[in-house]
Design an enzyme around this catalytic site. Structure first.
Site, mmCIF file in Angstrom:
data_model
loop_
_atom_site.group_PDB
_atom_site.id
_atom_site.type_symbol
_atom_site.label_atom_id
_atom_site.label_comp_id
_atom_site.label_asym_id
_atom_site.label_seq_id
_atom_site.Cartn_x
_atom_site.Cartn_y
_atom_site.Cartn_z
ATOM 1 N N HIS A 210 0.959 -1.216 -0.350
ATOM 2 C CA HIS A 210 -0.201 0.006 -0.517
ATOM 3 C C HIS A 210 0.997 0.964 -0.108
ATOM 4 C CE1 HIS A 210 -2.666 3.092 1.653
ATOM 5 N NE2 HIS A 210 -3.410 2.878 0.590
ATOM 6 N N HIS A 214 1.259 4.325 -3.627
ATOM 7 C CA HIS A 214 1.317 5.030 -2.984
ATOM 8 C C HIS A 214 2.785 6.602 -3.326
ATOM 9 C CE1 HIS A 214 -2.835 6.382 -2.346
ATOM 10 N NE2 HIS A 214 -2.373 4.797 -1.413
ATOM 11 N N HIS A 239 -7.781 -0.268 -4.608
ATOM 12 C CA HIS A 239 -8.709 -0.331 -3.453
ATOM 13 C C HIS A 239 -9.414 -1.962 -3.908
ATOM 14 C CE1 HIS A 239 -5.882 2.785 -2.800
ATOM 15 N NE2 HIS A 239 -6.191 3.195 -1.362
ATOM 16 N N GLU A 351 -10.204 10.304 -4.731
ATOM 17 C CA GLU A 351 -8.758 10.246 -4.371
ATOM 18 C C GLU A 351 -8.314 11.964 -3.917
ATOM 19 O OE1 GLU A 351 -4.229 8.936 -3.947
ATOM 20 O OE2 GLU A 351 -5.225 9.167 -5.516
ATOM 21 N N HIS A 366 -11.777 11.555 -0.130
ATOM 22 C CA HIS A 366 -10.942 10.336 0.463
ATOM 23 C C HIS A 366 -10.111 10.812 1.665
ATOM 24 C CE1 HIS A 366 -7.477 8.072 -0.493
ATOM 25 N NE2 HIS A 366 -7.937 6.566 0.331
ATOM 26 N N HIS A 370 -10.168 9.710 5.830
ATOM 27 C CA HIS A 370 -8.682 9.141 7.025
ATOM 28 C C HIS A 370 -8.222 10.131 7.473
ATOM 29 C CE1 HIS A 370 -7.322 5.536 4.945
ATOM 30 N NE2 HIS A 370 -7.916 5.718 3.342
ATOM 31 N N HIS A 406 -13.135 2.225 2.728
ATOM 32 C CA HIS A 406 -13.375 1.978 1.130
ATOM 33 C C HIS A 406 -13.640 0.937 0.707
ATOM 34 C CE1 HIS A 406 -9.089 3.671 -0.368
ATOM 35 N NE2 HIS A 406 -9.270 3.536 1.143
#
Length: 693
Positions: A210, A214, A239, A351, A366, A370, A406
């Site tokens: 993950h 990114h 995802h 995102e 998104h 978080h 998610h």
């Protein structure tokens, strides 16, 4: 003392990330010979010569003096703070540092700027920005990026381990040190039913994947770095597959599928206690107690203020755009969410990367979701607490709430997918081609049986253990592993020779109540296992394919690679793969856990027409062996079809059952996954241990 300078010298900056640059780095005890201006104020009175004479190693790396960059923005993140890519101002700081590194005219200047920044910038921010720059600069993209669990082991393992590690390194000489065991169940017990799948959430390889994804696909940097081919669609698909796989694991452990986090004003029943200590901030990562609620965020220290209403407003605007089939860009023009490009546009909006069509209108859903979860324990900074694991791409997947969040994010994408035309039989079929049989063959296993077990492996912590004696010190962790297997597929081609794309998926056969799944639900649980080109000669073809060749995964050795051991010759294709290709699902997690009695699954195999799949601009090369989630370096995505094809849309009318959905170029096969609850030691013969009484 030898003197050298090369791109590989940059890798010493990953070593012991809070120790000053003038202290020895790596196995060769390399030291950077820096100008006096490069020393931080605390060490300037000691002078470069005095420091070199005191700490001088075996290899001297000269550092060129350059016009020093303006670090005013990156320095806003304190040296001992945690760092989060989900916080907008942290992203801006990282984007500025990446811009500085990318703007260096040559390798010498890049090394010089990196050395100067190393002792001034927040270590987490520095390593992230340096990694992105190395991956994207033409003069360094061949370099290996060290595994983050070696650089910052505090993000991946029990905080109690580091006291043991310091004791071990201070007392025991390097060659005699014993691996330190990471307990299997250190974050909770089975009194919490969510702990049944902690082995998946807390797996080192999954969390490294993950983080590395990114790195390859940053959402805030120069547009030419961010704007990669089908980036938004990859965000969706990577995802979505994680979520499908997690639901698979839950069903294997008698748990229901993940519930979407859709009501943000209700308590979150799941708590999480990570038991992680930050070696940079010397603070414990905060837990989240059960039944905590998301609240409005107002934290001056993090330069962030937003309300739950903001999230709700952005969600509603995105849903409205999906159902109208049109988004409004930042110039006020309508952009259609087309069949081929809509998911990519939507992915970048959700995102909220720098290539989002309209950040002012569609917001930062998104990322700030978080943040809201990561700061729900201290939303106004009254207690001076930092964010929880949900605030870091390297740790977020450890938390059960990641998957609930998610599940909501994926629901947005599925809403769009449900508006698209359904695949017709002609779009799915491959005229003249029929799959006659498909079989899984595992070592010493019955046909169509997959087997999993527990494996112990070691990872070297020494790169991240600052201010401790030199030499290796290993942590031993336990992870899921599977018995190697191969696919054997019979394909009949009643025409001239042609090329096809073989697509292999697996899914659970039954739902939580042990009832056969409806296809509309099962299609979202198909996990991609492999996808590759085949050449079909006329008549019968026997295709065999090893599980180790999967285009979804990268080998265990590449996930937890030692950059100095077993290194291929520089300049070879193998070296390029070894160096760059850290992005990919960890191979040891290719197969879901299964059950002791054998978990019933459906293997789905399809061969599609390569002439309709191929992308003329795509080229193979390095880093194409795990393209399914990560794409191909310096190239377009190599498959023209929508990611997840043929399961990314609702089935055509009348095909509500998987068997009714099938066309002759598809086949399904019942498969079972048997879990053997034994643990195999490192470097031991698996077959011998598995067959012990």
């Amino acid at each position: 003392m030898s003197v050298s300078t090369s791109a590989k010298d940059l890798l010493y900056l990953f070593d012991r990330p809070t120790e000053p640059v003038f202290m020895p780095k790596g196995d060769v005890n390399a030291v950077f010979d820096v100008p006096e201006e490069y020393l931080v104020d605390r060490y300037k009175p000691l002078g470069p010569e005095g420091l070199l004479s005191r700490f001088g190693g075996d290899q001297k790396i000269p550092v060129k003096k350059i016009t020093l960059p303006d670090l005013s923005l990156p320095l806003q993140v304190g040296r001992r703070e945690n760092f989060s890519l989900f916080l907008p101002y942290h992203r801006k700081c990282a984007a500025r540092l990446i811009e500085i590194f990318m703007g260096m005219r040559n390798l010498e200047d890049f090394i010089s700027a990196s050395v100067y920044c190393r002792d001034r910038v927040n270590p987490y921010l520095f390593i992230y920005s340096l990694s992105v720059a190395i991956l994207h600069r033409p003069d360094t993209k061949h370099l290996p990026i060290p595994s983050l669990c070696e650089v910052f082991p505090d993000k991946y393992m029990d905080g109690a381990l580091f006291a043991q590690a310091k004791e071990e390194t201070n007392i025991v000489p390097g060659g005699q040190r014993q691996p330190l065991e990471i307990p299997r169940d250190y974050t909770g017990s089975d009194l919490d039913i969510e702990h049944r799948v902690a082995y998946f959430r807390e797996d080192l390889g999954i969390n490294l994947h993950h983080w590395h994804w990114h790195l390859v696909y940053p959402n805030d940097a120069n547009r030419d770095i961010v704007n990669k081919d089908r980036r938004g669609e990859l965000f969706y698909y990577m995802h979505q597959q994680i979520l499908a796989r997690y639901n698979f694991e839950r069903l294997c452990n008698s748990l229901g599928r993940v519930k979407r986090l859709i009501n943000w004003r209700e308590d979150m029943e799941e708590g999480y206690f990570p038991k992680l200590d930050s070696l940079v901030s010397s603070r414990v990562w905060p837990p989240r107690f059960a039944n905590t609620r998301i609240r409005d965020i107002n934290r001056e220290v993090d330069q962030i203020k937003f309300d739950i209403q903001d999230l709700e407003r952005w969600r509603d605007r995105i849903f409205s755009a999906i159902h109208s089939g049109v988004v409004v860009n930042d110039e006020g023009k309508s952009v259609e969410l087309t069949e081929s490009r809509g998911i990519d546009i939507l992915g970048n909006i959700v995102e909220s990367s720098v290539i989002s069509a309209n950040k002012n209108l569609y917001g930062d859903l998104h990322n700030l979701g978080h943040v809201a979860i990561a700061l729900c324990h201290d939303p106004e900074n009254k207690n001076l607490e930092t964010f929880s694991v949900m605030g870091d791409t390297a740790t977020a997947m450890r938390d059960p709430i990641f998957y609930r969040w998610h599940a909501f994010i994926d629901d947005l994408f599925q809403e769009h997918k449900n508006t698209l035309p359904r695949y017709t039989e002609d779009q799915l079929n491959f005229p003249g081609v029929r799959i006659k049989s498909a079989q899984i063959i595992g070592e010493n296993l019955s046909p169509n049986t997959l087997a999993t077990y527990w494996q112990k492996s070691d990872v070297d912590l020494s790169r991240g253990l600052d201010f401790t004696p030199r030499g290796s010190v290993y942590a031993r962790f336990t992870h899921l592993q599977h018995v190697p297997f191969k696919y054997k597929i019979e394909v009949e081609n009643n025409g001239p020779p042609k090329a096809g794309t073989l697509r292999i998926f697996i899914s659970p056969r039954f739902d939580e109540r042990q009832l056969p799944m409806l296809f509309r639900d099962q299609k979202n649980l198909f996990v991609e296992m492999d996808r590759f080109k085949v050449t079909l000669k006329s008549k019968m073809n026997i295709i065999e394919r090893s599980s180790e060749d999967s285009t979804v995964t990268i080998p265990f050795e590449r996930t937890f690679r030692n950059l100095d051991a077993n290194r291929p010759d520089e300049g070879s294709r193998q070296a390029d793969q070894f160096n760059f290709c850290g992005c990919g699902w960890p191979h040891h997690m290719l197969v879901p856990k299964g059950t002791a009695d054998g978990y019933p699954c459906t293997l789905f195999v399809m061969v599609s027409d390569y002439e309709q799949d191929k992308v003329s601009e795509s080229r193979t090369g390095t880093c194409d062996d795990a393209f399914a989630y990560c794409g191909i370096r310096d190239s377009v995505y190599p498959d023209k079809r929508s990611m997840g094809f043929p399961f990314d849309r609702q089935p055509r009318t009348g095909a509500n059952d998987l068997r009714l959905f099938m066309t002759p170029n598809m086949i399904i096969q019942d498969v079972t996954i048997v879990h053997n609850n034994r643990t195999v030691s490192p470097n031991m013969n698996m077959a011998v241990q598995m067959n012990r009484p």
